[in-house]
Design an enzyme around this catalytic site. Structure first.
Site, short mmCIF file in Angstrom:
data_model
loop_
_atom_site.label_atom_id
_atom_site.label_comp_id
_atom_site.label_asym_id
_atom_site.label_seq_id
_atom_site.Cartn_x
_atom_site.Cartn_y
_atom_site.Cartn_z
N GLY A 122 -56.33 -19.50 -27.88
CA GLY A 122 -55.52 -18.43 -28.46
C GLY A 122 -54.04 -18.72 -28.24
O GLY A 122 -53.65 -19.17 -27.17
N GLY A 154 -54.94 -17.94 -16.50
CA GLY A 154 -55.31 -18.61 -15.25
C GLY A 154 -54.36 -19.67 -14.75
O GLY A 154 -53.15 -19.60 -14.92
N GLY A 190 -54.44 -31.52 1.71
CA GLY A 190 -54.34 -30.06 1.63
C GLY A 190 -55.47 -29.41 2.40
O GLY A 190 -56.64 -29.60 2.06
N SER A 191 -55.11 -28.66 3.46
CA SER A 191 -56.16 -28.01 4.26
C SER A 191 -56.17 -26.51 4.02
O SER A 191 -56.36 -25.72 4.94
CB SER A 191 -55.96 -28.30 5.75
OG SER A 191 -54.82 -27.61 6.23
N ILE A 194 -59.49 -24.37 -0.54
CA ILE A 194 -60.30 -25.29 -1.35
C ILE A 194 -60.58 -26.57 -0.57
O ILE A 194 -61.71 -27.08 -0.54
CB ILE A 194 -59.60 -25.57 -2.70
CG1 ILE A 194 -59.51 -24.26 -3.51
CG2 ILE A 194 -60.34 -26.64 -3.50
CD1 ILE A 194 -58.67 -24.33 -4.76
N GLU A 213 -52.82 -32.73 6.08
CA GLU A 213 -52.06 -31.50 5.79
C GLU A 213 -50.58 -31.74 6.13
O GLU A 213 -50.27 -32.20 7.23
CB GLU A 213 -52.64 -30.36 6.63
CG GLU A 213 -51.81 -29.08 6.65
CD GLU A 213 -51.62 -28.46 5.27
OE1 GLU A 213 -52.62 -28.20 4.59
OE2 GLU A 213 -50.46 -28.26 4.87
N ALA A 330 -59.92 -14.36 -7.34
CA ALA A 330 -60.66 -13.80 -8.47
C ALA A 330 -60.65 -12.27 -8.44
O ALA A 330 -60.47 -11.61 -9.47
CB ALA A 330 -62.09 -14.32 -8.45
N HIS A 454 -78.28 -1.28 14.37
CA HIS A 454 -78.56 -2.25 15.44
C HIS A 454 -79.87 -2.95 15.15
O HIS A 454 -80.85 -2.28 14.79
CB HIS A 454 -78.65 -1.55 16.78
CG HIS A 454 -79.03 -2.49 17.89
ND1 HIS A 454 -78.12 -3.39 18.43
CD2 HIS A 454 -80.22 -2.72 18.51
CE1 HIS A 454 -78.74 -4.11 19.36
NE2 HIS A 454 -80.01 -3.74 19.42
C1 LIG Z 1 -62.58 -24.65 -5.98
C2 LIG Z 1 -62.10 -23.23 -6.09
C3 LIG Z 1 -62.73 -22.26 -5.36
C4 LIG Z 1 -62.31 -20.94 -5.44
N1 LIG Z 1 -62.96 -20.00 -4.71
C5 LIG Z 1 -62.56 -18.73 -4.77
C6 LIG Z 1 -63.24 -17.73 -4.04
O1 LIG Z 1 -64.21 -18.00 -3.33
N2 LIG Z 1 -62.81 -16.45 -4.15
C7 LIG Z 1 -61.74 -16.11 -4.93
O2 LIG Z 1 -61.39 -14.93 -4.99
N3 LIG Z 1 -61.08 -17.03 -5.64
C8 LIG Z 1 -61.46 -18.32 -5.58
N4 LIG Z 1 -60.81 -19.26 -6.33
C9 LIG Z 1 -59.67 -18.82 -7.18
C10 LIG Z 1 -60.20 -18.18 -8.48
O3 LIG Z 1 -61.01 -19.10 -9.15
C11 LIG Z 1 -59.03 -17.76 -9.36
O4 LIG Z 1 -58.16 -16.94 -8.62
C12 LIG Z 1 -59.53 -16.98 -10.57
O5 LIG Z 1 -60.39 -17.75 -11.34
C13 LIG Z 1 -58.36 -16.52 -11.44
O6 LIG Z 1 -58.85 -15.81 -12.52
P1 LIG Z 1 -58.04 -15.73 -13.90
O7 LIG Z 1 -58.85 -14.85 -14.78
O8 LIG Z 1 -56.65 -15.37 -13.64
O9 LIG Z 1 -58.00 -17.22 -14.46
P2 LIG Z 1 -59.10 -18.33 -14.71
O10 LIG Z 1 -60.34 -18.06 -13.96
O11 LIG Z 1 -58.42 -19.62 -14.52
O12 LIG Z 1 -59.46 -18.16 -16.23
C14 LIG Z 1 -58.57 -18.43 -17.26
C15 LIG Z 1 -59.36 -18.67 -18.53
O13 LIG Z 1 -58.46 -18.70 -19.62
C16 LIG Z 1 -58.82 -19.73 -20.51
N5 LIG Z 1 -57.61 -20.09 -21.27
C17 LIG Z 1 -56.45 -20.56 -20.80
N6 LIG Z 1 -55.55 -20.68 -21.80
C18 LIG Z 1 -56.18 -20.26 -22.92
C19 LIG Z 1 -55.79 -20.11 -24.26
N7 LIG Z 1 -54.54 -20.36 -24.67
N8 LIG Z 1 -56.71 -19.66 -25.15
C20 LIG Z 1 -57.97 -19.37 -24.75
N9 LIG Z 1 -58.39 -19.47 -23.49
C21 LIG Z 1 -57.49 -19.89 -22.58
C22 LIG Z 1 -59.32 -20.84 -19.60
O14 LIG Z 1 -60.15 -21.71 -20.32
C23 LIG Z 1 -60.09 -20.01 -18.57
O15 LIG Z 1 -61.42 -19.81 -18.99
C24 LIG Z 1 -61.23 -20.59 -6.28
C25 LIG Z 1 -60.60 -21.57 -7.05
C26 LIG Z 1 -61.02 -22.87 -6.95
C27 LIG Z 1 -60.34 -23.89 -7.79
#
Ligand SMILES: Cc1cc2nc3c(=O)[nH]c(=O)nc-3n(C[C@H](O)[C@H](O)[C@H](O)COP(=O)(O)OP(=O)(O)OC[C@H]3O[C@@H](n4cnc5c(N)ncnc54)[C@H](O)[C@@H]3O)c2cc1C
Length: 475
Positions: A122, A154, A190-191, A194, A213, A330, A454
């Site tokens: 989009g 994201g 990076g510690s 992730i 780190e 998330a 408990h």
């Molecule tokens: C390895 C790892 C582990 C993690 N573990 C945790 C955890 O345990 N708990 C936690 O809270 N957070 C965790 N996170 C962080 C979490 O994944 C993010 O904070 C969260 O996904 C952010 O959500 P969001 O909706 O902002 O973006 P995202 O999840 O990044 O989603 C964005 C979406 O937008 C889409 N997009 C981007 N641009 C466009 C466009 N122009 N048109 C159409 N689609 C588009 C992308 O394809 C994607 O699907 C982790 C992250 C990583 C990398």
């Protein structure tokens, strides 16, 4: 004639798909656009979280923890297994199935809530007649319109300058989640959350893991006492974490990766590894959105500039989740998504940034909410602290996992809970009680007076609350 919507959400990660569902629940005609493709090229909504983040990492952590238990802890329970082996392809396949279940779940939720899903990228075209034209470039190209637009695009993994991810030798979180065989030596830079989670997975499976780190302190954002306890546990497990390093040249070759770095003592070190995971943070993603074309304001980090209500500089355009300021989590993205949908409906959506929980899903798990002891000191707040070790908790002993503690920080005068910090078994679940307590502005005594089942780990929470007034019953 382009399809017209009340609300168009760009991105179906936890911020976007939840915003779309909440907006539809509130009676709006909603579209959600997401470009993520699965291996077959089909739609894979759920964003980083579902595809290469929260969900797959927890699937691998679970598999590797089972492996570790079978190898090292079953014998304590009288269970003998013979030689335990790990089929990495099967483990990764199971993770992929879990991811697909979540992707399909979101597509089902869109249908259930009558959200129209578009698979493609989009981008803003222009504003016209009180609405925004949004181009969707997928299998076909079309332009739809939305009176309100929620950007939830994201973030992406940050690469080291001059060291791009090839996902074979130099891995982002994406490649780290689909390593095909246990590397003999794995290096991570990076510690943070992730790095620790990925390092734990591959260490449990037998890799020799070194985490480099740059900062001199371990988990600087975590309460110091808790971070120290966690570090002790990681050291015991053999997870090698070197603090205060300066990474130099990184070379790749047929045999793997070489990282040259200077350690905290100033010595030059050369580290060979089969693979290198770079987990040095994430950058907000607005690639291909045409933000500049419509004048959507970004800050110097590339994040979309929003106010406290997630409003951007453009009327009717909102942004949530990793693409804006605040913690990249998330559940933070989800809360903002709900709040924005409610604000569009004229309601008073609200996100309390002071009660957002943080979790690191290592073993022991680390979870916290509110302020750390070092923050309270820096803020000049008079506080009382109470801790209770899992060593003195009956359920933890029965589980065979007595690492760590629960720590309460409460206001010295009013007893209001200011922070709760946990390192130990199921910290990710235990922290919810603290979040609820803080949201309701509970005092430590409130928790101390509540009946806890408990034997349960949650009794350690109650006891830590009692410890604030120095009256633990079991320690
Ligand atoms: C390895 C790892 C582990 C993690 N573990 C945790 C955890 O345990 N708990 C936690 O809270 N957070 C965790 N996170 C962080 C979490 O994944 C993010 O904070 C969260 O996904 C952010 O959500 P969001 O909706 O902002 O973006 P995202 O999840 O990044 O989603 C964005 C979406 O937008 C889409 N997009 C981007 N641009 C466009 C466009 N122009 N048109 C159409 N689609 C588009 C992308 O394809 C994607 O699907 C982790 C992250 C990583 C990398």
């Amino acid at each position: 004639m382009s399809q017209a919507f009340d609300v168009v959400v760009i991105g179906a990660g936890p911020g976007g798909y939840i915003a779309a569902i909440r907006a539809a629940q509130l009676g709006f005609k909603v579209a959600c656009i997401d470009e993520w493709k699965n291996a077959a090229g089909g739609p894979a909504p759920g964003g980083t979280c579902t595809n290469v983040g929260c969900i797959p990492s927890k699937a691998l952590l679970q598999s590797s923890e089972h492996f570790e238990h079978a190898n090292h802890h079953f014998a304590d329970h009288g269970i003998s297994t013979g030689k335990v082996t790990m089929d990495v392809a099967k483990m990764v396949g199971r993770k992929d199935t879990v991811v697909k279940q979540n992707n399909d779940g979101i597509l089902y939720l869109f249908k259930k809530n009558k959200v129209t899903f578009f698979h493609g990228r989009g981008s803003f075209v222009a504003a016209a007649d009180g609405a925004y034209q949004i181009k969707v470039a997928g299998a076909a190209e079309e332009v739809i319109t939305g009176k309100q637009v929620v950007v939830a695009t994201g973030s992406n993994a940050r690469a080291l300058p001059g060291v791009p991810f090839d996902e074979e030798l130099i891995l982002s979180n994406d490649g780290a989640l689909r390593i095909g065989a246990v590397p003999k030596k794995l290096a991570l830079i990076g510690s943070g959350v992730i790095g620790l989670e990925m390092g734990s997975v591959w260490r449990r499976l037998g890799a020799e893991v070194t985490i480099l780190e740059g900062l001199p302190t371990f988990l600087g954002a975590v309460d110091e006492q808790i971070a120290k306890e966690a570090k002790k546990a990681f050291d015991k497990q053999g997870l090698k974490i070197e603090l205060g390093v300066k990474v130099g040249e990184i070379k790749t070759g047929k045999k793997g990766v070489n990282v040259a770095y200077t350690n905290a003592k100033g010595e030059a070190v050369s580290l060979d590894a089969d693979k290198l995971i770079v987990s040095i943070g994430r950058v907000p993603n607005t690639i291909g959105l045409n933000a500049e074309g419509v004048g959507l304001q970004l800050d110097e980090r590339g994040a979309i500039v929003v106010d406290g209500d997630c409003k951007t500089n453009l009327p009717g355009v909102w942004a949530v989740g990793d693409v804006v300021r605040g913690p990249m989590l998330a559940h933070k993205a989800e809360e903002e998504g709900v709040a924005v949908a409610e604000r569009i409906a004229g309601q008073h959506g609200h996100v309390n940034f002071n009660t957002i929980p943080w979790v690191i899903y290592t073993s022991p798990e680390i979870a916290w909410v509110g302020r750390t002891e070092q923050q309270l000191k820096a803020d000049g707040v008079a506080y009382k602290a109470g801790t209770f070790p899992f060593l003195a908790n009956g359920r933890a002993r029965a589980l065979g996992d007595t690492t760590g503690m629960v720590k309460f920080l409460a206001d010295a005068k009013t007893d209001e809970i200011l922070g709760v910090h946990i390192v130990g078994p199921m910290a990710s679940e235990l922290i919810s009680e603290a979040v609820v307590a803080m949201e309701f502005k509970a005092s430590a005594e409130d928790i101390a007076r509540i009946c806890h089942a408990h034997p349960s780990l949650s009794e350690a929470t109650k006891e830590a609350a009692l410890a604030v007034d120095k009256r633990t019953l079991n320690f």
